[in-house]
Design a protein around this motif. Structure first.
Motif, PDB file in Angstrom:
ATOM      1  N   THR A   3     -24.181 -18.747 -15.724  1.00  0.00           N
ATOM      2  CA  THR A   3     -24.153 -19.865 -16.183  1.00  0.00           C
ATOM      3  C   THR A   3     -22.528 -20.274 -16.457  1.00  0.00           C
ATOM      4  OG1 THR A   3     -23.524 -18.548 -19.222  1.00  0.00           O
ATOM      5  CG2 THR A   3     -25.276 -19.184 -18.507  1.00  0.00           C
ATOM      6  N   GLU A   4     -22.142 -21.637 -16.702  1.00  0.00           N
ATOM      7  CA  GLU A   4     -20.876 -22.180 -16.737  1.00  0.00           C
ATOM      8  C   GLU A   4     -20.090 -21.643 -18.013  1.00  0.00           C
ATOM      9  OE1 GLU A   4     -20.101 -25.981 -15.681  1.00  0.00           O
ATOM     10  OE2 GLU A   4     -22.802 -26.353 -16.122  1.00  0.00           O
ATOM     11  N   PRO A   5     -18.912 -21.605 -17.040  1.00  0.00           N
ATOM     12  CA  PRO A   5     -17.685 -20.594 -17.651  1.00  0.00           C
ATOM     13  C   PRO A   5     -17.426 -22.022 -18.526  1.00  0.00           C
ATOM     14  CG  PRO A   5     -17.046 -21.955 -16.345  1.00  0.00           C
ATOM     15  CD  PRO A   5     -17.949 -21.950 -15.604  1.00  0.00           C
ATOM     16  N   THR A   6     -16.309 -21.865 -19.573  1.00  0.00           N
ATOM     17  CA  THR A   6     -16.224 -22.756 -20.997  1.00  0.00           C
ATOM     18  C   THR A   6     -15.328 -23.758 -21.084  1.00  0.00           C
ATOM     19  OG1 THR A   6     -14.291 -21.044 -21.857  1.00  0.00           O
ATOM     20  CG2 THR A   6     -16.860 -20.857 -22.559  1.00  0.00           C
ATOM     21  N   ASP A   8     -13.187 -26.981 -19.910  1.00  0.00           N
ATOM     22  CA  ASP A   8     -13.970 -28.187 -19.060  1.00  0.00           C
ATOM     23  C   ASP A   8     -14.157 -28.657 -18.128  1.00  0.00           C
ATOM     24  OD1 ASP A   8     -14.614 -31.009 -20.574  1.00  0.00           O
ATOM     25  OD2 ASP A   8     -12.877 -31.532 -19.343  1.00  0.00           O
ATOM     26  N   LYS A   9     -15.053 -29.123 -17.418  1.00  0.00           N
ATOM     27  CA  LYS A   9     -15.232 -29.343 -15.744  1.00  0.00           C
ATOM     28  C   LYS A   9     -14.566 -30.286 -15.279  1.00  0.00           C
ATOM     29  CE  LYS A   9     -19.471 -29.523 -13.129  1.00  0.00           C
ATOM     30  NZ  LYS A   9     -21.127 -30.379 -13.304  1.00  0.00           N
ATOM     31  N   TRP A  37     -17.450 -17.625 -11.454  1.00  0.00           N
ATOM     32  CA  TRP A  37     -18.562 -19.298 -11.271  1.00  0.00           C
ATOM     33  C   TRP A  37     -18.175 -19.639  -9.818  1.00  0.00           C
ATOM     34  CZ3 TRP A  37     -15.324 -17.593 -16.545  1.00  0.00           C
ATOM     35  CH2 TRP A  37     -15.853 -16.907 -16.617  1.00  0.00           C
ATOM     36  N   ASN A  95      -6.983 -20.927 -16.963  1.00  0.00           N
ATOM     37  CA  ASN A  95      -6.802 -20.729 -17.829  1.00  0.00           C
ATOM     38  C   ASN A  95      -6.918 -18.612 -17.967  1.00  0.00           C
ATOM     39  OD1 ASN A  95      -7.899 -23.257 -18.810  1.00  0.00           O
ATOM     40  ND2 ASN A  95      -8.807 -22.802 -19.544  1.00  0.00           N
TER      41      ASN A  95
END
Length: 133
Positions: A3-6, A8-9, A37, A95
């Motif tokens: 799944t994608e990280p949290t 923001d793209k 990721w 991050n």
């Protein structure tokens, strides 16, 4: 990762554009990887890269320096290697995760399609060159 990280793209895209001086046309999440990721990065000038956001990676600077040296100093061209930032670094932080932009090599991996005899021979030659480096 599955799944994608949290993150923001848009934050990911701006981190790439600001550190590598490229303009992104498309940024798409690539499922897979055990400790990172991954994103396929397509630029407005039709180049393709792979951006990795690493989670839980240790000694990442040494690893990326080694891969970059194999490519740059020893002529190992068929290797996915990190690309220098505008400031000459191999890594950026996003991050608190170490991240790097890599060249993109299209194709399938061995899990998708086993190597044939010619490919196994070429792989052996490549590993020999890496071992000598």
């Amino acid at each position: 990762m599955l799944t994608e990280p949290t993150i923001d793209k848009k934050t990911i895209a701006s981190t790439i554009e600001n550190n590598y001086d490229i303009e992104i046309d498309n940024l798409s999440f690539v499922q897979g990887g055990e400790v990172s990721w991954g994103y396929k990065v397509e630029t407005k000038d039709k180049k393709i890269y792979f951006f990795k956001i690493h989670k839980g990676l240790t000694d990442h600077e040494k690893r990326f320096e080694l891969i970059y040296k194999l490519y740059k100093n020893y002529g190992i061209e068929n290797i996915t290697h990190p690309i220098n930032t505008k400031n000459g670094k191999l890594l950026v932080q996003l991050n608190n995760y170490p991240c790097a932009l890599f060249n993109f090599i299209s194709g399938t991996n061995v899990a998708q399609k086993p190597l044939d005899e010619k490919q196994r021979f070429a792989l052996g030659e490549l590993l020999g060159r890496i071992h000598k480096a």
